[in-house]
Design an enzyme around this catalytic site. Sequence first.
Site, PDB file in Angstrom:
ATOM      1  N   GLU A 129       0.838  -1.202   0.000  1.00  0.00           N
ATOM      2  CA  GLU A 129       0.000   0.000   0.000  1.00  0.00           C
ATOM      3  C   GLU A 129       0.874   1.254   0.000  1.00  0.00           C
ATOM      4  OE1 GLU A 129      -3.472   1.891   2.915  1.00  0.00           O
ATOM      5  OE2 GLU A 129      -2.159   0.298   3.642  1.00  0.00           O
ATOM      6  N   HIS A 130       1.869   1.285   0.868  1.00  0.00           N
ATOM      7  CA  HIS A 130       2.810   2.407   0.953  1.00  0.00           C
ATOM      8  C   HIS A 130       4.225   1.885   0.751  1.00  0.00           C
ATOM      9  CE1 HIS A 130      -0.501   3.163   3.936  1.00  0.00           C
ATOM     10  NE2 HIS A 130      -0.619   4.257   3.199  1.00  0.00           N
TER      11      HIS A 130
END
Length: 416
Positions: A314-315
């Site tokens: 996600e990040h």
Amino acid sequence: MLNAQQFLNQFSLEAPLDESLYPIIRDICQEVKVHGDKALKMYNLTFDHTKTDHLEISHEQIKAAFDTLDEKTKQALQQSYERIKAYQESIKQTNQQLEKSVECYEIYHPLESVGIYVPGGKASYPSTVLMTATLAQVAGVENIVVVTPPQPNGVSQEVLAACYITQVNQVFQVGGAQSIAALTYGTETIPKVDKIVGPGNQFVAYAKKYLFGQVGIDQIAGPTEIALIIDDTADLDAIVYDVFAQAEHDELARTYVISEDAQVLKDLESRITKALPNVDRYDIVSKSIANQHYLIHASNFDDACHVMNTIAPEHASIQTVNPQPYIEKVKYVGALFIGHYSPEVIGDYVAGPSHVLPTNRTARFTNGLSVNDFLTRNTVIHLSKDTFEQIADSAQHIAHVEALYNHQQSILIRQS
């Protein structure tokens, strides 16, 4: 610590959703479909232990929340809103003025109505309002509806203030799968919407999956995650809190740190161990670190990038002496944070892009939420007679090959 190959050999993600929840979700959705507001109030009492005589929060209450908010919080929310708005305006797909000779093109229209789920369990998330409703507003969505779980003392002032800033049309105090069903079917109070966005727990995620097709959705979100590539120039004390910041969201939050320097990973591990006993939200952070935290030793640049692209987090954060080469090589992430002064947390709140991002390796094939997810894209085909005559023979022949003779006749009748 694992080397890259050891990590990849053992790397797997559990199914993002617990299949045993399916019958529960189905029953909740059916109950809301049949009994509407009555079912919502019952579930508020059963799941959130809150009696709600009125599901909708009035415009007066929303405005009062903003008006009485302390000035520092108000300014912070306003700055976040302005940055998100400016960024989303810069990437919005717009209808172009076209020459008359252009015969095939696309036009964009805003969705008519959108539902936004704002979590309210372990923390209050005004940032989620900003990172979703602002996008819908920039897109030109006519009716923006927020649902958020009821609280014994009412919905948080900060969440309501964020709704005021983003000009949300209606706010309802209802959460969980029941709120997703309400937005899908409509009830006496809650309007039916075209699309539902926003993060939530497994019940919310599964309800979105179950109801997809009857309503549009953004994604099926799993636990939050971050992967960092670091070297000996990284500030390890800052990295410790980049890891803790992700871990404090959820016991299932996943954190990965990748480096070509084994000593850097050993030093980081030591600092995490030292800082952990005194960390805020210890119960959550410690469980995440114990079960979902990985230190990965890569043999070289390509090895590090391969691990990152396999995780597809996600990040992703790159904190190295020369991060530039990673921008092209790291392809499959929700958002890419480059350098010491671009921590993932700044993206949670004020950078500009939405923090609603793909999880569970879905960054391999999908993207973070943007203003363009609140637009429909229509292709327009407007041919001249000359163009039709140039391509009609090919079209009618393909129709003949496929034995779709009415297709073929639709063209032949225009050629006669």
